[in-house]
Motif scaffolding. Sequence first.
Motif, PDB file in Angstrom:
ATOM      1  N   ALA A 117      -5.441  10.333  -2.492  1.00 18.72           N
ATOM      2  CA  ALA A 117      -6.440  10.451  -3.559  1.00 18.72           C
ATOM      3  C   ALA A 117      -7.138   9.120  -3.807  1.00 18.72           C
ATOM      4  O   ALA A 117      -8.363   9.073  -4.045  1.00 18.72           O
ATOM      5  CB  ALA A 117      -5.770  10.940  -4.838  1.00 18.72           C
ATOM      6  N   VAL A 118      -6.393   8.023  -3.751  1.00 22.18           N
ATOM      7  CA  VAL A 118      -7.000   6.706  -3.959  1.00 22.18           C
ATOM      8  C   VAL A 118      -7.979   6.387  -2.835  1.00 22.18           C
ATOM      9  O   VAL A 118      -9.071   5.847  -3.059  1.00 22.18           O
ATOM     10  CB  VAL A 118      -5.892   5.637  -4.054  1.00 22.18           C
ATOM     11  CG1 VAL A 118      -6.490   4.242  -4.131  1.00 22.18           C
ATOM     12  CG2 VAL A 118      -5.011   5.886  -5.266  1.00 22.18           C
ATOM     13  N   LEU A 119      -7.623   6.770  -1.610  1.00 22.27           N
ATOM     14  CA  LEU A 119      -8.508   6.496  -0.481  1.00 22.27           C
ATOM     15  C   LEU A 119      -9.778   7.339  -0.566  1.00 22.27           C
ATOM     16  O   LEU A 119     -10.884   6.854  -0.277  1.00 22.27           O
ATOM     17  CB  LEU A 119      -7.760   6.776   0.818  1.00 22.27           C
ATOM     18  CG  LEU A 119      -8.470   6.363   2.104  1.00 22.27           C
ATOM     19  CD1 LEU A 119      -8.666   4.850   2.132  1.00 22.27           C
ATOM     20  CD2 LEU A 119      -7.663   6.810   3.322  1.00 22.27           C
TER      21      LEU A 119
ATOM     22  N   ARG B 298     -15.849   6.901  -1.419  1.00 20.08           N
ATOM     23  CA  ARG B 298     -17.110   7.391  -1.965  1.00 20.08           C
ATOM     24  C   ARG B 298     -18.177   6.307  -1.968  1.00 20.08           C
ATOM     25  O   ARG B 298     -19.380   6.595  -1.945  1.00 20.08           O
ATOM     26  CB  ARG B 298     -16.899   7.918  -3.373  1.00 20.08           C
ATOM     27  CG  ARG B 298     -16.078   9.205  -3.434  1.00 20.08           C
ATOM     28  CD  ARG B 298     -15.850   9.633  -4.867  1.00 20.08           C
ATOM     29  NE  ARG B 298     -15.009  10.835  -4.938  1.00 20.08           N
ATOM     30  CZ  ARG B 298     -14.597  11.390  -6.071  1.00 20.08           C
ATOM     31  NH1 ARG B 298     -14.968  10.860  -7.246  1.00 20.08           N
ATOM     32  NH2 ARG B 298     -13.840  12.463  -6.039  1.00 20.08           N
ATOM     33  N   GLY B 299     -17.744   5.049  -2.038  1.00 25.64           N
ATOM     34  CA  GLY B 299     -18.703   3.944  -2.009  1.00 25.64           C
ATOM     35  C   GLY B 299     -19.065   3.512  -0.607  1.00 25.64           C
ATOM     36  O   GLY B 299     -19.833   2.544  -0.443  1.00 25.64           O
TER      37      GLY B 299
ATOM     38  N   PHE C 103       0.825  -1.207   0.000  1.00 20.57           N
ATOM     39  CA  PHE C 103       0.000   0.000   0.000  1.00 20.57           C
ATOM     40  C   PHE C 103       0.864   1.265   0.000  1.00 20.57           C
ATOM     41  O   PHE C 103       0.458   2.300  -0.533  1.00 20.57           O
ATOM     42  CB  PHE C 103      -0.922  -0.014   1.224  1.00 20.57           C
ATOM     43  CG  PHE C 103      -1.854   1.156   1.291  1.00 20.57           C
ATOM     44  CD1 PHE C 103      -2.993   1.202   0.505  1.00 20.57           C
ATOM     45  CD2 PHE C 103      -1.598   2.226   2.132  1.00 20.57           C
ATOM     46  CE1 PHE C 103      -3.855   2.292   0.556  1.00 20.57           C
ATOM     47  CE2 PHE C 103      -2.450   3.317   2.199  1.00 20.57           C
ATOM     48  CZ  PHE C 103      -3.581   3.350   1.408  1.00 20.57           C
ATOM     49  N   LEU C 104       2.063   1.180   0.550  1.00 18.08           N
ATOM     50  CA  LEU C 104       2.958   2.340   0.585  1.00 18.08           C
ATOM     51  C   LEU C 104       3.532   2.653  -0.779  1.00 18.08           C
ATOM     52  O   LEU C 104       4.070   3.747  -0.991  1.00 18.08           O
ATOM     53  CB  LEU C 104       4.095   2.102   1.585  1.00 18.08           C
ATOM     54  CG  LEU C 104       3.665   1.783   3.019  1.00 18.08           C
ATOM     55  CD1 LEU C 104       4.890   1.533   3.882  1.00 18.08           C
ATOM     56  CD2 LEU C 104       2.823   2.919   3.596  1.00 18.08           C
ATOM     57  N   ASP C 105       3.465   1.710  -1.715  1.00 24.43           N
ATOM     58  CA  ASP C 105       3.998   1.935  -3.058  1.00 24.43           C
ATOM     59  C   ASP C 105       3.064   2.761  -3.936  1.00 24.43           C
ATOM     60  O   ASP C 105       3.457   3.179  -5.026  1.00 24.43           O
ATOM     61  CB  ASP C 105       4.279   0.591  -3.746  1.00 24.43           C
ATOM     62  CG  ASP C 105       5.346  -0.212  -2.997  1.00 24.43           C
ATOM     63  OD1 ASP C 105       6.156   0.417  -2.293  1.00 24.43           O
ATOM     64  OD2 ASP C 105       5.351  -1.446  -3.132  1.00 24.43           O
ATOM     65  N   ILE C 106       1.839   2.988  -3.494  1.00 24.86           N
ATOM     66  CA  ILE C 106       0.912   3.811  -4.266  1.00 24.86           C
ATOM     67  C   ILE C 106       1.427   5.245  -4.285  1.00 24.86           C
ATOM     68  O   ILE C 106       1.825   5.792  -3.244  1.00 24.86           O
ATOM     69  CB  ILE C 106      -0.500   3.735  -3.674  1.00 24.86           C
ATOM     70  CG1 ILE C 106      -1.011   2.284  -3.711  1.00 24.86           C
ATOM     71  CG2 ILE C 106      -1.458   4.633  -4.426  1.00 24.86           C
ATOM     72  CD1 ILE C 106      -2.369   2.091  -3.065  1.00 24.86           C
TER      73      ILE C 106
ATOM     74  N   CYS D  55     -11.844  -3.439   2.045  1.00 22.55           N
ATOM     75  CA  CYS D  55     -11.061  -3.849   0.873  1.00 22.55           C
ATOM     76  C   CYS D  55     -11.013  -2.684  -0.104  1.00 22.55           C
ATOM     77  O   CYS D  55     -12.059  -2.143  -0.498  1.00 22.55           O
ATOM     78  CB  CYS D  55     -11.689  -5.077   0.222  1.00 22.55           C
ATOM     79  SG  CYS D  55     -10.762  -5.704  -1.198  1.00 22.55           S
ATOM     80  N   LEU D  56      -9.804  -2.326  -0.480  1.00 23.18           N
ATOM     81  CA  LEU D  56      -9.598  -1.217  -1.414  1.00 23.18           C
ATOM     82  C   LEU D  56      -9.113  -1.782  -2.741  1.00 23.18           C
ATOM     83  O   LEU D  56      -8.110  -2.512  -2.782  1.00 23.18           O
ATOM     84  CB  LEU D  56      -8.574  -0.233  -0.832  1.00 23.18           C
ATOM     85  CG  LEU D  56      -8.294   1.064  -1.571  1.00 23.18           C
ATOM     86  CD1 LEU D  56      -7.904   2.145  -0.564  1.00 23.18           C
ATOM     87  CD2 LEU D  56      -7.164   0.903  -2.574  1.00 23.18           C
ATOM     88  N   HIS D  57      -9.829  -1.459  -3.820  1.00 19.66           N
ATOM     89  CA  HIS D  57      -9.471  -1.939  -5.148  1.00 19.66           C
ATOM     90  C   HIS D  57      -8.758  -0.821  -5.898  1.00 19.66           C
ATOM     91  O   HIS D  57      -9.306   0.280  -6.062  1.00 19.66           O
ATOM     92  CB  HIS D  57     -10.722  -2.369  -5.929  1.00 19.66           C
ATOM     93  CG  HIS D  57     -11.434  -3.535  -5.320  1.00 19.66           C
ATOM     94  ND1 HIS D  57     -11.307  -4.810  -5.790  1.00 19.66           N
ATOM     95  CD2 HIS D  57     -12.285  -3.608  -4.258  1.00 19.66           C
ATOM     96  CE1 HIS D  57     -12.044  -5.632  -5.071  1.00 19.66           C
ATOM     97  NE2 HIS D  57     -12.654  -4.922  -4.127  1.00 19.66           N
ATOM     98  N   TYR D  58      -7.536  -1.116  -6.344  1.00 16.87           N
ATOM     99  CA  TYR D  58      -6.777  -0.112  -7.098  1.00 16.87           C
ATOM    100  C   TYR D  58      -5.799  -0.819  -8.033  1.00 16.87           C
ATOM    101  O   TYR D  58      -5.050  -1.715  -7.598  1.00 16.87           O
ATOM    102  CB  TYR D  58      -6.002   0.820  -6.152  1.00 16.87           C
ATOM    103  CG  TYR D  58      -5.124   1.816  -6.863  1.00 16.87           C
ATOM    104  CD1 TYR D  58      -5.673   2.902  -7.545  1.00 16.87           C
ATOM    105  CD2 TYR D  58      -3.741   1.666  -6.870  1.00 16.87           C
ATOM    106  CE1 TYR D  58      -4.873   3.821  -8.201  1.00 16.87           C
ATOM    107  CE2 TYR D  58      -2.931   2.574  -7.526  1.00 16.87           C
ATOM    108  CZ  TYR D  58      -3.497   3.640  -8.185  1.00 16.87           C
ATOM    109  OH  TYR D  58      -2.702   4.538  -8.846  1.00 16.87           O
ATOM    110  N   ASN D  59      -5.851  -0.425  -9.301  1.00 11.91           N
ATOM    111  CA  ASN D  59      -4.913  -0.936 -10.305  1.00 11.91           C
ATOM    112  C   ASN D  59      -4.945  -2.466 -10.375  1.00 11.91           C
ATOM    113  O   ASN D  59      -3.899  -3.134 -10.357  1.00 11.91           O
ATOM    114  CB  ASN D  59      -3.499  -0.446 -10.010  1.00 11.91           C
ATOM    115  CG  ASN D  59      -2.587  -0.523 -11.222  1.00 11.91           C
ATOM    116  OD1 ASN D  59      -3.058  -0.695 -12.348  1.00 11.91           O
ATOM    117  ND2 ASN D  59      -1.292  -0.399 -10.996  1.00 11.91           N
TER     118      ASN D  59
END
Length: 337
Positions: free
Chosen positions: A131-133, A138-139, A123-126, A150-154
Amino acid sequence: MFGGFFGGLAGGTFSGQYRCYPVSFIDKNDAETGNKIFLPSSALDRLASLHIEYPMLFKVESRSTGRSTHCGVLEFSADEGMVHMPYWMMQNLLIEEGSLVSITSATLPKGTYVKLQPHTKDFLDISNPKAVLEMTLRGFSCLTRGDCICLHYNNKKYYIDITEAKPQDAISVIETDCEVDFAPPLDYVEPQREEKAPAPAPAPAADAAGPSSSAQPEEAAQDPRFLAFQGTGRRLDGKAAVGGPPVPVDIHRGARQPPPSAPPADAQAKSSAPNGTANGTASKAKAGKVVFGPTGNRLLDKQQANTAAKPPAPKPEEKKEESKFKAFAGKPRSLKD
């Protein structure tokens, strides 16, 4: 069925029991990025009659496991007696498909502070986690302390624990200014500090009464000398080669040191001359006759005059030695022979 028979209206509070299933059963996989559920249309009728304030928030509790969480509602399109929720919520409640859950309406304060802890260091590599959080939350309608979201990114899933929330353990995150803090990831290991080696103790001072030779370092060995052209020279005519001994060269400085030369002949003559005379004429003078009488001086003067008048005898010419070696001394030959 369960919502109609077991649901009740008590003091303006909505309550009902439903069979729980994941959102993938109704092809709503996009709902996995939030914490909003799908209720049947009958639940909307009862909520409208109770004048429930918006946004509608609910407490979901599993009586079989004793775990609970909070969520919002996305649609009222589920079948009667069923509720569909994201699968990660079912994992937090430790329930399976078809398990019975109790849903009750809730009123939560707006959050002012939340502390999150990622599971992995990825998570630190984002590049911009804030901004992603913000986009992910929003959901979400609310956050509950102890949940794992659970956070979905890339095309990758990041699991994050909610370790702290203020002003209560369950807060609303709709239209609120909430401060977010991050705890170190669960698999984070602090780098170990390298301990510096202690400085060596100073050497004890030499005893004044001791010998002076112990305080002085040993003299370094002399550098090896390099002698260029140590071999013996040879001439083509067979005569002995003329040349001095090889000259020593300092391999470190590259300076050639000439061999010690013999003292000049004049210095030898001066040193060997008796009584300290410069040319030693007294020792080299030829012995002559001493004549006493009146004619003694005339004879001596006459001998000296004859000696001065005679020219020096010519030296015999040295015969030039012919070279023993003659180059191309053979007879010529033709290719026609």
